[in-house]
Design a protein around this motif. Structure first.
Motif, PDB file in Angstrom:
ATOM      1  N   ALA A  52       0.812  -1.214   0.000  1.00  0.00           N
ATOM      2  CA  ALA A  52       0.000   0.000   0.000  1.00  0.00           C
ATOM      3  C   ALA A  52       0.848   1.266   0.000  1.00  0.00           C
ATOM      4  CB  ALA A  52      -0.929   0.005   1.218  1.00  0.00           C
ATOM      5  N   GLY A  53       2.159   1.116   0.104  1.00  0.00           N
ATOM      6  CA  GLY A  53       3.035   2.280   0.078  1.00  0.00           C
ATOM      7  C   GLY A  53       3.087   3.026   1.390  1.00  0.00           C
ATOM      8  N   ILE A  54       2.662   2.389   2.487  1.00  0.00           N
ATOM      9  CA  ILE A  54       2.691   3.058   3.802  1.00  0.00           C
ATOM     10  C   ILE A  54       4.076   2.995   4.410  1.00  0.00           C
ATOM     11  CG2 ILE A  54       1.723   3.015   6.132  1.00  0.00           C
ATOM     12  CD1 ILE A  54      -0.848   1.942   4.963  1.00  0.00           C
ATOM     13  N   THR A  55       4.815   1.941   4.135  1.00  0.00           N
ATOM     14  CA  THR A  55       6.148   1.781   4.718  1.00  0.00           C
ATOM     15  C   THR A  55       7.053   1.083   3.713  1.00  0.00           C
ATOM     16  OG1 THR A  55       7.366   0.905   6.604  1.00  0.00           O
ATOM     17  CG2 THR A  55       5.577  -0.452   5.762  1.00  0.00           C
ATOM     18  N   SER A  56       8.339   1.014   4.044  1.00  0.00           N
ATOM     19  CA  SER A  56       9.322   0.411   3.140  1.00  0.00           C
ATOM     20  C   SER A  56       9.750  -0.954   3.661  1.00  0.00           C
ATOM     21  CB  SER A  56      10.554   1.313   3.013  1.00  0.00           C
ATOM     22  OG  SER A  56      11.194   1.455   4.272  1.00  0.00           O
ATOM     23  N   ASN A  57      10.290  -1.775   2.747  1.00  0.00           N
ATOM     24  CA  ASN A  57      10.776  -3.109   3.126  1.00  0.00           C
ATOM     25  C   ASN A  57      11.920  -3.040   4.132  1.00  0.00           C
ATOM     26  OD1 ASN A  57       9.055  -4.699   1.496  1.00  0.00           O
ATOM     27  ND2 ASN A  57      10.256  -4.169  -0.311  1.00  0.00           N
ATOM     28  N   VAL A  58      12.815  -2.069   3.948  1.00  0.00           N
ATOM     29  CA  VAL A  58      13.991  -1.965   4.809  1.00  0.00           C
ATOM     30  C   VAL A  58      13.587  -1.675   6.247  1.00  0.00           C
ATOM     31  CG1 VAL A  58      16.149  -0.729   5.203  1.00  0.00           C
ATOM     32  CG2 VAL A  58      15.394  -1.204   2.859  1.00  0.00           C
ATOM     33  N   LEU A  59      12.631  -0.778   6.439  1.00  0.00           N
ATOM     34  CA  LEU A  59      12.216  -0.442   7.800  1.00  0.00           C
ATOM     35  C   LEU A  59      11.568  -1.637   8.490  1.00  0.00           C
ATOM     36  CD1 LEU A  59      11.923   1.584  10.053  1.00  0.00           C
ATOM     37  CD2 LEU A  59       9.797   2.369   9.025  1.00  0.00           C
ATOM     38  N   ILE A  60      10.831  -2.439   7.742  1.00  0.00           N
ATOM     39  CA  ILE A  60      10.214  -3.632   8.335  1.00  0.00           C
ATOM     40  C   ILE A  60      11.288  -4.559   8.894  1.00  0.00           C
ATOM     41  CG2 ILE A  60       9.027  -5.786   7.746  1.00  0.00           C
ATOM     42  CD1 ILE A  60       7.113  -4.241   6.082  1.00  0.00           C
ATOM     43  N   ILE A  61      12.418  -4.678   8.183  1.00  0.00           N
ATOM     44  CA  ILE A  61      13.517  -5.509   8.671  1.00  0.00           C
ATOM     45  C   ILE A  61      14.083  -4.932   9.959  1.00  0.00           C
ATOM     46  CG2 ILE A  61      15.835  -6.349   8.144  1.00  0.00           C
ATOM     47  CD1 ILE A  61      15.023  -6.362   5.197  1.00  0.00           C
ATOM     48  N   PHE A  62      14.278  -3.609  10.015  1.00  0.00           N
ATOM     49  CA  PHE A  62      14.816  -2.969  11.216  1.00  0.00           C
ATOM     50  C   PHE A  62      13.872  -3.148  12.402  1.00  0.00           C
ATOM     51  CE2 PHE A  62      17.740  -1.059   8.316  1.00  0.00           C
ATOM     52  CZ  PHE A  62      18.803  -0.604   9.082  1.00  0.00           C
ATOM     53  N   VAL A  63      12.592  -2.928  12.179  1.00  0.00           N
ATOM     54  CA  VAL A  63      11.611  -3.050  13.260  1.00  0.00           C
ATOM     55  C   VAL A  63      11.516  -4.492  13.739  1.00  0.00           C
ATOM     56  CG1 VAL A  63       9.165  -2.844  13.829  1.00  0.00           C
ATOM     57  CG2 VAL A  63      10.290  -1.032  12.542  1.00  0.00           C
ATOM     58  N   ALA A  64      11.540  -5.446  12.797  1.00  0.00           N
ATOM     59  CA  ALA A  64      11.463  -6.860  13.174  1.00  0.00           C
ATOM     60  C   ALA A  64      12.679  -7.271  14.000  1.00  0.00           C
ATOM     61  CB  ALA A  64      11.355  -7.726  11.924  1.00  0.00           C
ATOM     62  N   LEU A  65      13.874  -6.802  13.614  1.00  0.00           N
ATOM     63  CA  LEU A  65      15.079  -7.121  14.381  1.00  0.00           C
ATOM     64  C   LEU A  65      15.022  -6.508  15.782  1.00  0.00           C
ATOM     65  CD1 LEU A  65      17.908  -6.760  11.690  1.00  0.00           C
ATOM     66  CD2 LEU A  65      17.109  -8.855  12.787  1.00  0.00           C
ATOM     67  N   SER A  66      14.518  -5.282  15.875  1.00  0.00           N
ATOM     68  CA  SER A  66      14.376  -4.645  17.197  1.00  0.00           C
ATOM     69  C   SER A  66      13.403  -5.421  18.078  1.00  0.00           C
ATOM     70  CB  SER A  66      13.893  -3.202  17.033  1.00  0.00           C
ATOM     71  OG  SER A  66      14.833  -2.423  16.327  1.00  0.00           O
ATOM     72  N   ALA A  67      12.305  -5.873  17.485  1.00  0.00           N
ATOM     73  CA  ALA A  67      11.322  -6.636  18.261  1.00  0.00           C
ATOM     74  C   ALA A  67      11.904  -7.966  18.726  1.00  0.00           C
ATOM     75  CB  ALA A  67      10.069  -6.872  17.419  1.00  0.00           C
ATOM     76  N   LEU A  68      12.629  -8.656  17.840  1.00  0.00           N
ATOM     77  CA  LEU A  68      13.251  -9.922  18.221  1.00  0.00           C
ATOM     78  C   LEU A  68      14.291  -9.723  19.316  1.00  0.00           C
ATOM     79  CD1 LEU A  68      13.758 -11.635  14.729  1.00  0.00           C
ATOM     80  CD2 LEU A  68      12.176 -12.331  16.536  1.00  0.00           C
ATOM     81  N   ALA A  69      15.056  -8.646  19.216  1.00  0.00           N
ATOM     82  CA  ALA A  69      16.095  -8.380  20.215  1.00  0.00           C
ATOM     83  C   ALA A  69      15.493  -8.142  21.599  1.00  0.00           C
ATOM     84  CB  ALA A  69      16.928  -7.171  19.792  1.00  0.00           C
ATOM     85  N   SER A  70      14.306  -7.523  21.665  1.00  0.00           N
ATOM     86  CA  SER A  70      13.683  -7.255  22.963  1.00  0.00           C
ATOM     87  C   SER A  70      13.200  -8.527  23.642  1.00  0.00           C
ATOM     88  CB  SER A  70      12.509  -6.281  22.791  1.00  0.00           C
ATOM     89  OG  SER A  70      11.451  -6.876  22.059  1.00  0.00           O
ATOM     90  N   PHE A  71      13.005  -9.607  22.866  1.00  0.00           N
ATOM     91  CA  PHE A  71      12.539 -10.872  23.434  1.00  0.00           C
ATOM     92  C   PHE A  71      13.653 -11.650  24.119  1.00  0.00           C
ATOM     93  CE2 PHE A  71       9.119 -10.721  20.002  1.00  0.00           C
ATOM     94  CZ  PHE A  71       8.140 -10.323  20.893  1.00  0.00           C
ATOM     95  N   THR A  72      14.897 -11.271  23.906  1.00  0.00           N
ATOM     96  CA  THR A  72      16.005 -12.048  24.464  1.00  0.00           C
ATOM     97  C   THR A  72      16.211 -11.799  25.949  1.00  0.00           C
ATOM     98  OG1 THR A  72      17.606 -10.318  23.869  1.00  0.00           O
ATOM     99  CG2 THR A  72      17.205 -12.067  22.249  1.00  0.00           C
ATOM    100  N   ALA A  73      15.645 -10.724  26.493  1.00  0.00           N
ATOM    101  CA  ALA A  73      15.794 -10.446  27.930  1.00  0.00           C
ATOM    102  C   ALA A  73      15.033 -11.509  28.717  1.00  0.00           C
ATOM    103  CB  ALA A  73      15.270  -9.054  28.260  1.00  0.00           C
ATOM    104  N   PRO A  74      15.690 -12.229  29.648  1.00  0.00           N
ATOM    105  CA  PRO A  74      15.003 -13.267  30.416  1.00  0.00           C
ATOM    106  C   PRO A  74      13.893 -12.714  31.305  1.00  0.00           C
ATOM    107  CG  PRO A  74      17.387 -13.478  30.612  1.00  0.00           C
ATOM    108  CD  PRO A  74      17.114 -12.166  29.963  1.00  0.00           C
ATOM    109  N   ASN A  75      14.007 -11.445  31.684  1.00  0.00           N
ATOM    110  CA  ASN A  75      13.022 -10.834  32.568  1.00  0.00           C
ATOM    111  C   ASN A  75      12.026 -10.015  31.746  1.00  0.00           C
ATOM    112  OD1 ASN A  75      12.154  -8.348  34.447  1.00  0.00           O
ATOM    113  ND2 ASN A  75      12.629 -10.106  35.743  1.00  0.00           N
ATOM    114  N   TYR A  76      10.741 -10.268  31.966  1.00  0.00           N
ATOM    115  CA  TYR A  76       9.693  -9.611  31.181  1.00  0.00           C
ATOM    116  C   TYR A  76       9.679  -8.097  31.407  1.00  0.00           C
ATOM    117  CZ  TYR A  76       5.017  -8.358  29.523  1.00  0.00           C
ATOM    118  OH  TYR A  76       3.959  -7.756  28.879  1.00  0.00           O
TER     119      TYR A  76
END
Length: 500
Positions: free
Chosen positions: A378-402
Motif C-alpha cells: 500500500a506504500g505506507i512503509t518500506s521493506n527496509v524499515l520492516i527488517i529494522f523493526v522486526a530485528l528490534s522486536a526480536l532483540a527485545s525478546f532475548t531479555a530473560p526478565n519480562y
C-alpha cells in the motif's frame, strides 16, 4: 449493646451469649455464610461461629464439634484446649483480632462468662497444582514454578535451600485486608544493612491491601518515577534460591506466584539460571548476546530514522540506492513511518498476549506477515524499515526478565522521536540521558549499575561473562555479603586419580 459502646481493640468479655451474637451479626450484616451455633449443657452456654466457605467443614465436624459436645467434656477454655485434637488452638480477647481471623478461616468457641475466646485456625485453601512457569521459559534446569499458595511456596523453598541459616520472617501487610508477607534470606550471608532496610520499608508500609507482589514492589522501590525495574521478579524457585544463596533478599506474598529479589542491578535482569547449567563459554556468549540485543532493541530503529532523515552520508551507496527505491512510494517522513510500524508491532504483541494461547500464536505470526506485506504494497512503509523493526522486536525478546524487555519496548519510542527531530545529536542526547539516569538509580540503597559503576573488577566474571565453575568461588562483592567465600578454590581445583 450498641456498636459505639465497645472498643474492638480492648477486651469486651465476659458477655452474655445473646449479646455476643448480636455483635457478630452487626459486624457481618450481609454475610449469610457466617455460621453461628449455640449449645447448652449443665446450665452453661457456648457459641461456635465461623464463615462456612473459609473452613474445612468435615474437619470442624469431626475434630471440633464432636469432642466439644461430648457429655464428659467440661466446658472451660483450658479443658477445650486440652481435649480437642487440633494443634492450632489458642485464646484471644480482642474483638478486632477475632474479626480478622474469621476472614481467613478461624473457628471460635466462646463459653458464656469466660474472659477470652478459644480460636482454632482450620482454613480451607484452594490452590492450583504445581506446574511450569508461564512467564519464564528455560530449556535446562528445573522448570517448576511458584503458585498462589504461601504454604506451597515455602515448602518448595525449604526443599530447595536446605540450610539451618535460612530465615523466613513473617509480616502482615494491609490495614483493611491483611496479607501474609515473608522476608527470606540467609542470616550467615545476607548483608545486615540490606536486611534492616527491607524490614523498615515493610514495617512502615501503611496500605489498605497488597493486591500482588508486583504491586508491593512499587511501594518498596527506591524510585517510583523511573521506568527501569529496581527489584527482580521471578516465578522460578531455582532462580530465587540462586539469588538467596549469593546474599540477596527475597520476598513472597500470599496469593501471588511471583517472588521479589533485592538488591539488584541493571545487569541482573539479563542473567538466567540456564547460564549456570551450560558450559561456561556458551553461557558467557549468551549473556553477552543479551546485552547486545538490549542495546540494538533500543537504538536500532531510532538510528535508522536519524540516518534516513538527516544523515544520508553514513549509509553505504549500494544500500542507499535500494533504500531510495524502497521509499520512493512512501508518502510519510521516516519518523511517522517508524512510529506506525512500531505501534503495529506492539498492537500485535499485546493482542497475542491477551488472546487464548492457540489463537494468540496465530495472530502473532499470520497477523505480522499479512499486515506487514499489505503495508508495503500500500506504500505506507518500506521493506527496509520492516527488517529494522522486526530485528528490534526480536532483540527485545532475548531479555530473560519480562519487565526489562517491556522497558526496552517503551524507551524505543522517545528515542525514535528524538532521532527523527534532531538526528544523531538527538539520539546521543537520549542515550546520554538514559545513562545518567541509570547512574543515579539505586536498588535497596545499592548502585544500580554496579559493578560497572562503581567499578568492582572482581564481579565482572559473574556479570558480563562466566569463568569455569572452579573459579567462581566468591560471591558478589558488590552486595557486601557477610561471607564472601563460597568454597575454597584450592580444594575445588585439586584432582586425584583413583589410585592416589
Amino acid at each position: 449493646m450498641k456498636r459505639s459502646q465497645f472498643n474492638k481493640n480492648r477486651n469486651i468479655f465476659p458477655l452474655k451469649i445473646e449479646e455476643f451474637e448480636k455483635i457478630l451479626k452487626s459486624e457481618f450484616p450481609s454475610n449469610p455464610d457466617l455460621s453461628i451455633s449455640i449449645y447448652e449443657k449443665q446450665n452453661k452456654k457456648v457459641i461456635v461461629f465461623y464463615i462456612a466457605y473459609q473452613v474445612e467443614g468435615d474437619k470442624v465436624e469431626e475434630f471440633l464439634l464432636e469432642p466439644l459436645l461430648d457429655e464428659k467434656l467440661e466446658w472451660t477454655n483450658q479443658s477445650i484446649l486440652n481435649n480437642i485434637p487440633l494443634g492450632s488452638g489458642k485464646t484471644v480477647e480482642k474483638l478486632n483480632d477475632i474479626l480478622k481471623k474469621l476472614l481467613i478461616g478461624g473457628v471460635f468457641i466462646y463459653i458464656e462468662g469466660e474472659n477470652t475466646v478459644v480460636e482454632y485456625l482450620i482454613s480451607k485453601k484452594e490452590k492450583r497444582a504445581l506446574q511450569q512457569s508461564e512467564t519464564e521459559s528455560v530449556v535446562l534446569g528445573p522448570k517448576i514454578g511458584f503458585t498462589e499458595s504461601m504454604v506451597t511456596n515455602l515448602n518448595i523453598i525449604r526443599w530447595t535451600i536446605r540450610s539451618k541459616d535460612l530465615v523466613l520472617e513473617k509480616y502482615m501487610i494491609g490495614e483493611r485486608e491483611p496479607r501474609e508477607v515473608r522476608l527470606i534470606y540467609l542470616k550467615s550471608v545476607a548483608n545486615k544493612t540490606d536486611i534492616n532496610t527491607f524490614r523498615q520499608r515493610l514495617e512502615e508500609l501503611e496500605i489498605d491491601v497488597v493486591d500482588d507482589s508486583s504491586v508491593l514492589l512499587q511501594y518498596l522501590e527506591d524510585s517510583s518515577l523511573t521506568i527501569f525495574p529496581q527489584f527482580l521478579t521471578t516465578e522460578l524457585p531455582d532462580r530465587f534460591s540462586y539469588d538467596i544463596n549469593r546474599g540477596r533478599i527475597g520476598v513472597l506474598v500470599e496469593n501471588s506466584p511471583t517472588a521479589l529479589i533485592a538488591p539488584t542491578t541493571f545487569f541482573s535482569f539479563f542473567e538466567s539460571t540456564e547460564d549456570l547449567y551450560m558450559r561456561w563459554n556458551v553461557g558467557s556468549f549468551l549473556r553477552l548476546l543479551r546485552f547486545i540485543s538490549f542495546f540494538l532493541s533500543t537504538v536500532f530503529t531510532p538510528l535508522y530514522v536519524a540516518a534516513v532523515t538527516f544523515h544520508y552520508e553514513i549509509i553505504p551507496t549500494p544500500l542507499l540506492i535500494n533504500l531510495g527505491e524502497s521509499r520512493a512510494a512512501v508518502p510519510f517522513p521516516p519518523i511517522l513511518e517508524a512510529l506506525f510500524l512500531e505501534l503495529m508491532i506492539e498492537l500485535l504483541r499485546e493482542s497475542g498476549a491477551r488472546l487464548p494461547t492457540k489463537i494468540g500464536q496465530t495472530i502473532g505470526i499470520v497477523g505480522g506477515v499479512v499486515v506487514g506485506t499489505a503495508a508495503v504494497q500500500a506504500g505506507i512503509t518500506s521493506n527496509v524499515l520492516i527488517i529494522f523493526v522486526a530485528l528490534s522486536a526480536l532483540a527485545s525478546f532475548t531479555a530473560p526478565n519480562y519487565l526489562m524487555g517491556t522497558t526496552a519496548r517503551v524507551i524505543r519510542f522517545p528515542l525514535i522521536i528524538l532521532g527523527g527531530l534532531l538526528g544523531l545529536v538527538g539520539l546521543i542526547y537520549g542515550v546520554s540521558f538514559l545513562i545518567i539516569h541509570l547512574l543515579r538509580l539505586t536498588s535497596l540503597g545499592r548502585p544500580y549499575l554496579s559493578p560497572l559503576y562503581p567499578i568492582v573488577w572482581e564481579d565482572f566474571n559473574k556479570v558480563f561473562f562466566r569463568l569455569p565453575a572452579s573459579y567462581q568461588n566468591k560471591r558478589f562483592k558488590s552486595y557486601r555479603p557477610k561471607d564472601l567465600i563460597r568454597y575454597r578454590k584450592e580444594k575445588s581445583t585439586k584432582k586425584k586419580d583413583i589410585d592416589e
